[in-house]
Design a protein around this motif. Structure first.
Motif, mmCIF file in Angstrom:
data_model
loop_
_atom_site.group_PDB
_atom_site.id
_atom_site.type_symbol
_atom_site.label_atom_id
_atom_site.label_comp_id
_atom_site.label_asym_id
_atom_site.label_seq_id
_atom_site.Cartn_x
_atom_site.Cartn_y
_atom_site.Cartn_z
ATOM 1 N N UNK A 56 0.594 -8.242 2.341
ATOM 2 C CA UNK A 56 -0.587 -7.719 3.039
ATOM 3 C C UNK A 56 -0.324 -6.300 3.525
ATOM 4 N N UNK A 57 0.902 -6.023 3.952
ATOM 5 C CA UNK A 57 1.243 -4.673 4.397
ATOM 6 C C UNK A 57 1.154 -3.682 3.244
ATOM 7 N N UNK A 58 1.594 -4.088 2.069
ATOM 8 C CA UNK A 58 1.493 -3.229 0.892
ATOM 9 C C UNK A 58 0.050 -2.965 0.512
ATOM 10 N N UNK A 59 -0.790 -4.005 0.605
ATOM 11 C CA UNK A 59 -2.210 -3.845 0.298
ATOM 12 C C UNK A 59 -2.858 -2.884 1.289
ATOM 13 N N UNK A 60 -2.575 -3.050 2.571
ATOM 14 C CA UNK A 60 -3.149 -2.168 3.585
ATOM 15 C C UNK A 60 -2.642 -0.739 3.431
ATOM 16 N N UNK A 61 -1.395 -0.573 3.007
ATOM 17 C CA UNK A 61 -0.863 0.764 2.731
ATOM 18 C C UNK A 61 -1.616 1.394 1.565
ATOM 19 N N UNK A 62 -1.992 0.589 0.580
ATOM 20 C CA UNK A 62 -2.785 1.090 -0.548
ATOM 21 C C UNK A 62 -4.146 1.590 -0.077
ATOM 22 N N UNK A 107 4.373 0.841 3.825
ATOM 23 C CA UNK A 107 4.660 1.570 5.052
ATOM 24 C C UNK A 107 4.004 0.786 6.187
ATOM 25 N N UNK A 108 4.816 0.133 6.984
ATOM 26 C CA UNK A 108 4.282 -0.749 8.031
ATOM 27 C C UNK A 108 3.468 0.002 9.084
ATOM 28 N N UNK A 127 -6.970 -12.709 1.138
ATOM 29 C CA UNK A 127 -5.789 -12.091 0.552
ATOM 30 C C UNK A 127 -4.770 -13.146 0.129
ATOM 31 N N UNK A 128 -4.681 -14.232 0.868
ATOM 32 C CA UNK A 128 -3.711 -15.293 0.566
ATOM 33 C C UNK A 128 -4.161 -16.211 -0.570
ATOM 34 N N UNK A 129 -5.374 -16.029 -1.069
ATOM 35 C CA UNK A 129 -5.878 -16.900 -2.131
ATOM 36 C C UNK A 129 -5.189 -16.580 -3.461
ATOM 37 N N UNK A 130 -5.404 -17.445 -4.436
ATOM 38 C CA UNK A 130 -4.803 -17.269 -5.756
ATOM 39 C C UNK A 130 -5.700 -16.509 -6.734
ATOM 40 N N UNK A 131 -6.856 -16.078 -6.293
ATOM 41 C CA UNK A 131 -7.784 -15.371 -7.171
ATOM 42 C C UNK A 131 -7.151 -14.080 -7.661
ATOM 43 N N UNK A 132 -7.157 -13.844 -8.969
ATOM 44 C CA UNK A 132 -6.509 -12.658 -9.523
ATOM 45 C C UNK A 132 -7.278 -11.371 -9.248
ATOM 46 N N UNK A 133 -8.550 -11.473 -8.913
ATOM 47 C CA UNK A 133 -9.353 -10.282 -8.647
ATOM 48 C C UNK A 133 -9.518 -10.003 -7.156
#
Length: 97
Positions: A10-16, A50-51, A77-83
């Motif tokens: 989730x931190x990586x996604x938010x950094x994106x 980047x935290x 975000x925790x789901x298994x959906x690929x999209x």
């Protein structure tokens, strides 16, 4: 089109998300290393988690829509959906618009 690749946290996604606003790259796609598929036409950018930046995005989401909606975003975000990455990315662009 650019594809931002992050480390599946989730931190990586938010950094994106932070990167997109910092670089004004709203026509990008987001993909985790777990779901990444190579496309010859795309440009790839690896995003380092980047935290501090992730925390700023989290606080911005909470400020805009509240902690309950942030928790729902985290659940998706925790789901298994690929999209899920791009669905959440598009949703967050709407929130911050």
């Amino acid at each position: 089109m650019k594809t931002l690749i992050y480390d599946a946290t989730i931190e990586g996604f938010l950094t994106s998300i932070f990167y997109c606003y910092e670089k004004d790259e709203f026509l990008s796609r987001v993909s985790s290393t777990a779901t990444f598929q190579n496309n010859l036409l795309d440009e790839f950018i690896e995003i380092s988690t980047d935290k501090i930046k992730a925390k700023r995005v989290k606080q911005g989401i909470i400020k805009k829509v509240g902690i309950n909606l942030f928790n729902e975003i985290n659940t998706v975000f925790c789901s298994d959906d690929q999209n899920k990455d791009n669905v959440l990315f598009d949703y967050l662009k709407l929130i911050f618009a």
